[in-house]
Scaffold this motif. Structure first.
Motif: not given
Length: 94
Positions: A9-10, A91, A40-46
């Motif tokens: 995660g960022k 989704t 933050e991580m693509e495909g995941y909630e912040v």
């Protein structure tokens, strides 16, 4: 150590980019200081959260404060490790 499940995660601390998880965090903040966390991580909630420097007593600093008479502003520490579980973005279209 700041970890996420999954890893990678960022990590942003107080609004500034800090690195990728797992991340070894160090600072010299005083007792009661709070650090804002955003992951933050693509495909995941912040993920939004925070942690404070009042989670664990530093016995060495307390003893030093008694005998050396320096301020007690560094007598508390962070937990040595924290893990945040990221939630996948739903989704489902309702």
């Amino acid at each position: 150590m700041i970890r996420t499940i999954p890893a990678g995660g960022k990590l942003y601390l107080n609004g500034e980019y800090a690195g990728i998880t797992p991340y070894k965090h160090r600072d010299t903040k005083i007792v009661g200081s709070t650090t804002d966390v955003r992951i933050e991580m693509e495909g995941y909630e912040v993920f939004y959260g925070y942690f404070s420097r009042n989670e664990k007593a530093d016995v060495g600093a307390i003893i030093g404060g008694v005998f050396l008479l320096f301020p007690f502003i560094w007598t508390m520490k962070y937990k040595p490790e924290r893990t945040y579980e990221l939630k996948p973005i739903s989704t489902d279209k309702q």
